[in-house]
Enzyme design. Structure first.
Site, short mmCIF file in Angstrom:
data_model
loop_
_atom_site.label_atom_id
_atom_site.label_comp_id
_atom_site.label_asym_id
_atom_site.label_seq_id
_atom_site.Cartn_x
_atom_site.Cartn_y
_atom_site.Cartn_z
N PRO A 2 0.80 -1.09 -0.09
CG PRO A 2 0.22 -0.88 2.24
CD PRO A 2 1.08 -1.64 1.45
CD GLU A 3 4.95 3.84 -2.02
OE1 GLU A 3 4.98 4.98 -2.51
OE2 GLU A 3 5.79 2.83 -2.10
CG HIS A 95 -2.00 -14.68 7.58
ND1 HIS A 95 -1.40 -14.78 8.90
CD2 HIS A 95 -0.89 -15.43 6.68
CE1 HIS A 95 -0.39 -15.58 8.82
NE2 HIS A 95 0.14 -16.06 7.74
NE ARG A 114 6.19 -7.70 6.94
CZ ARG A 114 7.08 -6.84 6.60
NH1 ARG A 114 7.26 -6.91 5.04
NH2 ARG A 114 8.24 -6.66 7.17
#
Length: 275
Positions: A2-3, A95, A114
């Site tokens: 993600p940017e 996840h 993460r």
DNA sequence: AAAGTTGCCTGCAAGC
DNA sequence: TGCTTGCAGGCAACTT
């Protein structure tokens, strides 16, 4: 993944399922991402209608009628998938931390190996995570003047300065490298040594790189109800990021892209085009 | 198997 | 000297 452009792409991708929908059920399978997930998340959201979807920097904001705003950050590895009413969704995967179902039969799944991402409830944009953010690079409050005043007196490398979300919000490691390449500025240059006449080209490069990335991410999603954040990066081919040792794309340059590490993060640049 | 798109926090150093 | 500010590095946890 993600940017800013990827977050924008994801926000647009989940809108068809979420915007205007009434949230029927929220399943939380983890108590903590970067921060604890609010214990009352489900209670706050269930039965309420989504009134708007917004993006601020790299945050997705989901406005809910008669409830706090849901703030979502994807961290490094956060992904969101949505399924429309007609689509069968797969079994819960590793996840998959949060599942959200709408009255009309839509499903949203948040997956984040993460767990650097975030799901929080906030009252408004005065929240400590949002209040200190710099201007939106694609908004009308961002220009060369913002850069000039923000970079003055900063002895840190221009690369690091642009990564600081308090100067301008939403740039990450990849697009900073890309923007500096376009502006012809080496990432190692001291921020306060960047010349005034370079500010406008730099601001323009930042806007162009982000706009193009959104355009390419958005187009890849056009016919998909399913949101896959990877598409944004995957479909985009970068000029310098990840191209260590490859030839510069600028015609007539011929030099090889170099990689170096600044503050623990990789920078990529062309020694010829970025003096 | 080293490197990775995120951002917060720490400890130290520079500057006033 | 002491305070403030700013910066570099560490860290979180997992995948490829």
């Amino acid at each position: 993944m993600p940017e800013l452009p990827e977050v924008e792409t994801v926000m647009r991708g989940i809108a068809p399922v979420l915007d205007g929908a009434v949230i029927k059920k929220v399943e939380v399978h983890r108590d903590t991402l970067r921060w604890p997930i609010p214990a009352d998340l489900a209670a706050q959201l269930e039965g309420k209608r989504v009134s708007a979807l917004r993006r601020r920097a790299k945050y997705i904001l989901v406005d809910i009628e008669d409830a706090p705003t849901l703030l979502i950050h994807l961290g490094m590895s956060g992904r969101i998938q949505v399924y429309g009413p007609g689509q069968t969704r797969p079994e819960r995967q590793k996840h998959d931390h949060i599942l959200l179902q709408t009255e009309s039969g839509g499903t949203l799944i948040y997956n984040d190996p993460r767990r650097f991402g975030a799901w929080l409830l906030i009252d408004d944009e005065s929240h400590p995570l949002l209040a200190p953010l710099g201007p939106e690079p694609l908004g009308n409050k961002f220009d060369a003047t913002v850069l000039r005043s923000g970079l003055t007196g900063k002895r840190t490398p221009i690369k690091s300065a642009l990564l600081d979300q308090h100067l301008v919000a939403g740039l990450g490691n990849i697009y900073v490298c890309e923007a500096l390449f376009r502006a012809g500025i080496r990432p190692t240059r001291r921020a306060d040594k960047v010349k005034v006449k370079e500010m406008e080209p730099l601001a323009a490069a930042i806007r162009a790189v982000l706009r193009e990335a959104i355009a390419s991410g958005g187009s890849s999603l056009r016919d998909h109800v399913q949101v896959n954040g990877e598409l944004g990066y995957f479909q985009h081919n970068f000029d310098v990021y990840g191209r260590d040792g490859e030839v510069c794309k600028n015609t007539g340059c011929g030099q090889k892209i170099k990689r170096l590490v600044q503050s623990g993060r990789s920078s990529f640049f062309c020694p010829g085009c970025q003096p």
